[in-house]
Scaffold this active site. Structure first.
Site, mmCIF file in Angstrom:
data_model
loop_
_atom_site.group_PDB
_atom_site.id
_atom_site.type_symbol
_atom_site.label_atom_id
_atom_site.label_comp_id
_atom_site.label_asym_id
_atom_site.label_seq_id
_atom_site.Cartn_x
_atom_site.Cartn_y
_atom_site.Cartn_z
ATOM 1 N N ALA A 113 0.859 -1.187 0.000
ATOM 2 C CA ALA A 113 0.000 0.000 0.000
ATOM 3 C C ALA A 113 0.894 1.235 0.000
ATOM 4 O O ALA A 113 1.994 1.214 0.562
ATOM 5 C CB ALA A 113 -0.877 -0.012 1.240
ATOM 6 N N GLY B 42 0.835 -5.120 0.829
ATOM 7 C CA GLY B 42 -0.216 -5.181 -0.185
ATOM 8 C C GLY B 42 0.284 -5.731 -1.507
ATOM 9 O O GLY B 42 -0.500 -6.296 -2.281
ATOM 10 N N GLU C 250 -0.029 -9.335 -1.138
ATOM 11 C CA GLU C 250 -1.468 -9.650 -1.111
ATOM 12 C C GLU C 250 -2.050 -9.617 -2.524
ATOM 13 O O GLU C 250 -2.892 -10.437 -2.887
ATOM 14 C CB GLU C 250 -2.194 -8.656 -0.198
ATOM 15 C CG GLU C 250 -1.818 -8.861 1.275
ATOM 16 C CD GLU C 250 -2.415 -7.800 2.176
ATOM 17 O OE1 GLU C 250 -2.142 -6.607 1.945
ATOM 18 O OE2 GLU C 250 -3.146 -8.152 3.104
ATOM 19 N N GLU D 89 3.677 -5.431 7.610
ATOM 20 C CA GLU D 89 2.756 -4.445 8.193
ATOM 21 C C GLU D 89 2.947 -4.292 9.693
ATOM 22 O O GLU D 89 2.797 -3.194 10.229
ATOM 23 C CB GLU D 89 1.308 -4.828 7.885
ATOM 24 C CG GLU D 89 0.869 -4.585 6.447
ATOM 25 C CD GLU D 89 1.189 -5.719 5.482
ATOM 26 O OE1 GLU D 89 2.036 -6.583 5.810
ATOM 27 O OE2 GLU D 89 0.595 -5.749 4.391
HETATM 28 C C1 3H9 Z 1 0.311 -2.328 3.414
HETATM 29 O O1 3H9 Z 1 0.693 -2.812 2.380
HETATM 30 C C2 3H9 Z 1 -1.093 -2.452 3.933
HETATM 31 C C3 3H9 Z 1 -1.888 -3.520 3.261
HETATM 32 O O2 3H9 Z 1 -1.705 -4.756 3.886
HETATM 33 C C4 3H9 Z 1 -3.353 -3.237 3.341
HETATM 34 C C5 3H9 Z 1 -3.876 -2.116 2.558
HETATM 35 C C6 3H9 Z 1 -5.364 -2.023 2.566
HETATM 36 N N1 3H9 Z 1 4.701 3.254 -0.163
HETATM 37 O O3 3H9 Z 1 13.445 2.131 2.238
HETATM 38 P P1 3H9 Z 1 13.994 2.885 1.063
HETATM 39 C C7 3H9 Z 1 9.554 4.750 -0.500
HETATM 40 S S1 3H9 Z 1 1.339 -1.400 4.381
HETATM 41 C C8 3H9 Z 1 5.205 4.405 -0.593
HETATM 42 O O4 3H9 Z 1 14.935 3.988 1.326
HETATM 43 P P2 3H9 Z 1 15.186 0.450 0.110
HETATM 44 C C9 3H9 Z 1 10.332 5.348 0.643
HETATM 45 O O5 3H9 Z 1 9.570 6.290 1.353
HETATM 46 C C10 3H9 Z 1 2.828 -1.306 3.465
HETATM 47 N N2 3H9 Z 1 6.527 4.673 -0.617
HETATM 48 O O6 3H9 Z 1 14.629 1.915 -0.028
HETATM 49 C C11 3H9 Z 1 11.508 5.950 -0.108
HETATM 50 O O7 3H9 Z 1 11.057 7.164 -0.661
HETATM 51 P P3 3H9 Z 1 12.071 8.361 -0.958
HETATM 52 C C12 3H9 Z 1 3.605 -2.527 3.632
HETATM 53 C C13 3H9 Z 1 7.335 3.708 -0.185
HETATM 54 O O8 3H9 Z 1 15.571 0.037 -1.251
HETATM 55 C C14 3H9 Z 1 11.753 4.964 -1.235
HETATM 56 O O9 3H9 Z 1 10.549 4.194 -1.345
HETATM 57 N N3 3H9 Z 1 4.911 -2.352 3.007
HETATM 58 C C15 3H9 Z 1 6.871 2.482 0.273
HETATM 59 O O10 3H9 Z 1 16.180 0.379 1.212
HETATM 60 C C16 3H9 Z 1 12.908 4.044 -1.003
HETATM 61 O O11 3H9 Z 1 12.735 3.423 0.255
HETATM 62 C C17 3H9 Z 1 5.976 -1.961 3.698
HETATM 63 O O12 3H9 Z 1 5.926 -1.767 4.893
HETATM 64 C C18 3H9 Z 1 5.474 2.261 0.257
HETATM 65 N N4 3H9 Z 1 4.930 1.102 0.652
HETATM 66 O O13 3H9 Z 1 13.943 -0.447 0.602
HETATM 67 C C19 3H9 Z 1 7.227 -1.801 2.899
HETATM 68 N N5 3H9 Z 1 7.914 1.719 0.642
HETATM 69 O O14 3H9 Z 1 13.034 7.852 -1.988
HETATM 70 C C20 3H9 Z 1 8.053 -0.715 3.475
HETATM 71 C C21 3H9 Z 1 9.006 2.466 0.409
HETATM 72 O O15 3H9 Z 1 11.182 9.464 -1.391
HETATM 73 N N6 3H9 Z 1 9.208 -0.435 2.626
HETATM 74 N N7 3H9 Z 1 8.666 3.661 -0.079
HETATM 75 O O16 3H9 Z 1 12.736 8.625 0.369
HETATM 76 C C22 3H9 Z 1 10.365 -1.057 2.769
HETATM 77 O O17 3H9 Z 1 10.521 -1.956 3.565
HETATM 78 C C23 3H9 Z 1 11.499 -0.561 1.923
HETATM 79 O O18 3H9 Z 1 11.240 0.769 1.586
HETATM 80 C C24 3H9 Z 1 11.736 -1.361 0.616
HETATM 81 C C25 3H9 Z 1 12.825 -0.631 -0.200
HETATM 82 C C26 3H9 Z 1 12.226 -2.758 0.997
HETATM 83 C C27 3H9 Z 1 10.474 -1.476 -0.203
#
Ligand code: 3H9
Length: 704
Positions: free
Chosen positions: A61, A102, A105, A125
């Site tokens: 998400a 998501g 999912e 999450e």
């Molecule tokens: C969910 O999915 C809820 C659902 O179950 C239900 C819904 C109804 N969205 O960490 P980084 C951005 S909850 C938007 O430095 P990396 C982050 O802000 C979600 N933006 O890079 C950053 O932006 P910026 C569950 C996102 O390579 C850039 O990406 N998912 C999101 O070290 C780079 O991030 C998570 O909790 C996002 N979901 O790691 C995943 N994720 O460049 C959380 C990241 O402007 N994310 N950004 O600063 C992570 O664990 C890591 O960011 C990821 C990349 C592994 C994806």
């Protein structure tokens, strides 16, 4: 639209394209359903592949959308997944790089899944204080088994696609591609295969139709519940994750899905989830400096020099050695150099003993370290970090020498924790190359790095330091120049309040207990005993000359006059048994405080825990607001990051500024005004900062 539509032979390829990680925001969700309709409406298309552009299949998400109405706009993620399930043509998810939350999912709603090797798969999450809210808790146990799924959902850690594909009986992946490069072509070929298989109209496979059972469900979930309760304090999400997975085994798919949704919505509203989501964004935002964009090219840092082999110098050096960057460490005397090196070795050897470091890696790291007594040996270093005694005269000598020796373009950094970086820069003829790099002790462990931007610090110097901070795994926050920068300037107000509380009737242990119950790892007095009471004493002596009108409690000075410097002298605010670190309440200290109250003519009163916590935390908030208003910090969330990563502020509260937002700034300001009426406190300090007053008047928050 943030989903692209292309056709390869008779297969439609839908590619999510919402950088940076294909977050499933409203336009992406709409993009998927539109593309799906298009594919299903085209008689020439036999199957569909769903994949992601760039560096992710999907990170889940869109976290940026969480606090807005767009998060619930149709199609929601749940509706997108339903549309995938209902697609009459087979949909194959082609997963690479990252499939999280998501994103996973979404893939679980597809009929088939093919993964590239090396993809990181997670339902993280729980780390945001929520649980998967689009079917993750009911679908993942159906494809991986209850226990593996619960461990992924409750822990939130990513697992490699190969590891999951190798699990016996797993139904998550139908196929593992030979390589990430071949993923798409293999997915298209696989889509054609399954389209041919279902050409007879046979039903497409759906995860929801798989069974979800555990042979000893009741006992297993009870055991898991006890484990979670024992390990996770303060956070509601882990137990709710467990409840949701248990529901998946006890109820029909639809009922369990509805229950998951209601648990998800409940968790979204908790202060803990708000705090964790805030931290996620705040840490990433801290890396961005408003006027230093990607157009600024950082300088190259291949070698580092550290001046001073004391505890700080040694710890700082270790960070670079760990990242494979050679370090030259300079001291003035052989004994000091030997002592410093011995400490570095001891730290590494402790890691080897704990099994955290391999002997050969240790040797590789030590081989990168060059000790020297000759300052000329640093002349080729790209980055020089001074970590000498905290006194302006000493800094002057060092920086004048550095100015003469260091190569042109070398970055000259000071590890000062309170001194004026502009003055330090003025000792050189290259103030543009001078910057503060304030590491926190122990420097090889603590994540925080305050990057102090001087009036003349060049933009590319800042960009370089931020980039190198990432390399050495520090969380860097930029601060302007002021006494104590962000962290120590605020902690001074917190310590001052702790002192006033003693004068008014509290004991050190009452103060420590109250703030530790709030969530700090250590209260101010136990902390002072650990750090050394003489450090604060020296700072207060300097300040009493520079700022004689600042009111502070004299109890800490009286303690130091008794030689009670803390653990290192076996006595401080508390007594310590020889060789032990347990803080024992001290009768002598209580008598000293009592005597001091008499001298001041204060009749002690009973002070409740709430007042203790509010005075300490709101002292941080009010000074934080002044720091923000003065432009020392560029955003409130930077202040939170400083306190979360450098000062042990309880993470589930999201930092002092978010904490104030959650209490409500009107309430915080009202409490401050009440404190201002206390005759034993500092009325001037408790005047709510103009920024707080402005935000209250506008109905806004620090982070709003
Ligand atoms: C969910 O999915 C809820 C659902 O179950 C239900 C819904 C109804 N969205 O960490 P980084 C951005 S909850 C938007 O430095 P990396 C982050 O802000 C979600 N933006 O890079 C950053 O932006 P910026 C569950 C996102 O390579 C850039 O990406 N998912 C999101 O070290 C780079 O991030 C998570 O909790 C996002 N979901 O790691 C995943 N994720 O460049 C959380 C990241 O402007 N994310 N950004 O600063 C992570 O664990 C890591 O960011 C990821 C990349 C592994 C994806």
């Amino acid at each position: 639209m943030t989903a692209e539509y292309k056709v390869q032979d008779d297969v439609a390829v839908i590619t999510l394209n919402n950088p940076p990680v294909n977050g499933l925001g409203h336009s992406t969700r709409l993009g998927i359903t539109n593309a799906l309709e298009k594919a299903n409406g085209d008689a020439a298309i036999k199957a569909i592949v769903l994949t992601g552009a760039g560096k992710a299949f999907s990170g889940g998400a869109d976290i940026r959308e969480f606090n807005s109405a767009r998060a619930t706009l149709e199609p929601t993620l749940g509706s997108v997944i339903l549309a995938l399930e209902h697609s009459p043509k087979p949909v194959v998810a082609a997963i690479h790089s990252v499939a999280m939350g998501g994103g996973l999912e979404l893939a679980l709603g597809c009929h088939y899944r093919i993964a590239a090797p090396g993809a990181k798969i997670a339902l993280p999450e729980v780390k945001l204080g929520i649980l998967p809210g689009a079917g993750g808790t009911v679908r993942l146990p159906r494809v991986l088994g209850v226990e593996t799924a619960l461990s992924m959902i409750g822990g939130g850690e990513a697992v490699n696609s190969e590891a999951l594909a190798a699990l016996p009986g797993q139904k998550l992946f139908d196929k593992l591609a030979a390589s990430p490069e071949q993923l798409l072509s293999e997915a298209v070929a696989f889509a054609k295969e399954v389209a041919a298989k279902h050409a007879d109209g046979s039903a497409l496979p759906l995860v929801r139709n798989l069974p979800c059972t555990h042979p000893n469900g009741e006992a297993y979930f009870q055991f898991a519940r006890n484990m979670v309760k024992g390990t996770v304090k303060h956070l509601p999400a882990p137990l709710k994750c467990l409840e949701a997975v248990e529901n998946a085994t006890r109820f029909s798919f639809e009922d369990a899905l509805a229950k998951e949704r209601s648990l998800f919505l409940g968790l979204m509203l908790t202060p803990e989830s708000r705090a964790l989501r805030h931290i996620f964004m705040a840490e990433r935002a801290a890396a961005k400096i408003p006027d230093v964009g990607p157009e600024i090219t950082p300088r190259e840092v291949k070698t580092v020099a550290v001046i001073g082999a004391g505890t700080m110098g040694g710890g700082i050096s270790m960070n670079f050695l760990n990242a494979g960057i050679p370090v030259t460490i300079v001291e003035t005397k052989q004994e000091a150099l030997d002592r410093g090196l011995a400490t570095v070795r001891k730290n590494y050897e402790a890691q080897i003993k704990k099994g955290k470091l391999k002997q050969e890696v240790y040797e590789q790291r030590m081989a990168l370290l060059t000790p020297t007594l000759n300052m000329d040996d640093i002349k080729d270093a790209d980055l020089v970090i001074e970590a000498v005694f905290e006194e302006m005269g000493v800094k002057e000598t060092v920086f004048k020498k550095l100015d003469a020796i260091a190569k042109p373009g070398a970055i000259l950094a000071s590890n000062t924790s309170t001194l004026d970086v502009d003055k330090i820069a003025a000792f050189t003829h290259r103030p543009q190359d001078v910057v503060g790099m304030h590491f926190f002790s122990p420097a090889n462990v603590m994540r925080l790095l305050e990057v102090v931007r001087g009036a003349k610090t060049a933009k590319d110097v800042l960009a370089t330091v931020m980039a190198i901070a990432k390399k050495i795994k520090k969380t860097a926050v930029v601060s302007g120049v002021c006494d104590g920068f962000i962290g120590n300037r605020m902690i001074e107000q917190y310590s001052r309040q702790a002192g006033f509380l003693l004068e008014e009737g509290a004991t050190p242990q009452q103060v420590d207990k109250a703030i530790e119950k709030f969530g700090f790892a250590m209260g101010p007095f136990r902390m002072a005993d650990l750090a050394g009471n003489d450090i604060g004493w020296a700072i207060r002596k300097r300040r009493s000359v520079e700022k004689p009108d600042i009111k502070y409690s004299k109890t800490a000075d009286l303690l130091c006059e008794l030689g009670r410097f803390g653990q290192k002298t076996g006595a401080g605010w508390y007594d310590y048994a020889p060789g032990k670190r347990d803080a024992i309440p001290s009768k002598l200290v209580e008598d000293m405080i009592e005597q001091h109250r008499k001298t001041l003519g204060i009749t002690p009163r009973k002070i409740g825990e709430q007042e203790i916590v509010e005075r300490l935390v709101y002292a941080l908030v009010n000074e934080g607001a002044r720091i923000l208003q003065g432009g020392i910090a560029s955003k409130a969330s930077d202040i939170d990051v400083v306190y979360l990563t450098g000062y042990g502020f309880p993470f589930w509260r999201g930092g002092p500024m978010l904490c104030a937002d959650q209490v409500g700034l009107f309430n915080v300001a009202a409490t401050m005004k009440r404190f201002a009426r206390n005759p034993h406190d500092d009325a001037r300090f408790w005047e709510p900062a103009p920024l707080i007053q402005k935000l209250v008047a506008e109905g806004r928050t620090f982070n709003g």
